[in-house]
Design an enzyme around this catalytic site. Structure first.
Site, PDB file in Angstrom:
ATOM      1  CE  LYS A   1       0.818  -5.608   9.725  1.00 42.13           C
ATOM      2  NZ  LYS A   1      -0.596  -5.892   9.672  1.00 42.13           N
TER       3      LYS A   1
ATOM      4  N   GLY B   1       8.187  -2.635   1.477  1.00 48.85           N
ATOM      5  CA  GLY B   1       8.245  -3.439   0.254  1.00 48.85           C
ATOM      6  C   GLY B   1       6.895  -3.560  -0.437  1.00 48.85           C
ATOM      7  CB  CYS B   2       3.538  -4.352   0.857  1.00 50.99           C
ATOM      8  SG  CYS B   2       3.982  -5.978   1.514  1.00 50.99           S
ATOM      9  CB  THR B   3       4.387   0.952   0.217  1.00 50.51           C
ATOM     10  OG1 THR B   3       3.615   0.729   1.392  1.00 50.51           O
ATOM     11  CG2 THR B   3       4.082   2.327  -0.351  1.00 50.51           C
TER      12      THR B   3
ATOM     13  CB  ALA C   1       0.865  -1.523  -3.921  1.00 46.12           C
TER      14      ALA C   1
END
Length: 150
Positions: free
Chosen positions: A40, A45-47, A50
């Site tokens: 998401k 974690g995704c930030t 990325a």
């Protein structure tokens, strides 16, 4: 979760990014392609993942790699994520989960005793001929570039 492995032909796909541009596997036949699936946009974690890829983007370009992020977020969420963190690569909005399912990263997950369907954080490295060179199942969000460009 995924049944795809090193040496397999990558699934042919077409998806739309945060700006409405279409991306297909065949668009990247001149480069190695890193397709990273994340649960998401704008989550911790995704930030981190990325931003690690963003911070090393010049290394990817120097080694003839292209990067594509994919999640089930809508285009607006992907656009906000890309702009907020100045991400230099497209983020596909796979709301239909067609690409997620083709790569085998959508399926049952467990969190705090609860089961639900979701995206398994996975990265595929695809060569210029559409063959999977590596599948990273245990993604280290803070050091993902080190896993990819080993």
């Amino acid at each position: 979760m995924t049944t795809l492995k090193k040496g397999d032909k990558a699934p042919s796909f077409t998806g739309t990014d945060q700006d409405g541009n279409t991306h297909s596997l065949t668009d990247y036949s001149e480069k190695k392609l890193v397709v990273f699936f994340y649960p998401k946009a704008n989550t911790p974690g995704c930030t981190v993942e990325a931003c690690d890829l963003r911070d090393n983007f010049d290394r990817y370009k120097a080694n003839n790699y292209a990067l594509l992020g994919v999640s089930a977020d809508n285009a607006k969420s992907q656009s906000n994520f890309k702009n907020k963190f100045d991400l230099p690569f497209p983020l596909l909005a796979d709301e239909t989960k067609e690409i997620l399912k083709a790569f085998g990263v959508w399926g049952p997950k467990k969190f705090m005793g609860r089961e639900y369907d979701g995206i398994h954080r996975t990265t595929f490295i695809i060569n210029e001929h559409g063959i999977i060179e590596d599948v990273i199942l245990d993604v280290k969000t803070k050091n993902h570039t080190a896993q990819i460009l080993k």
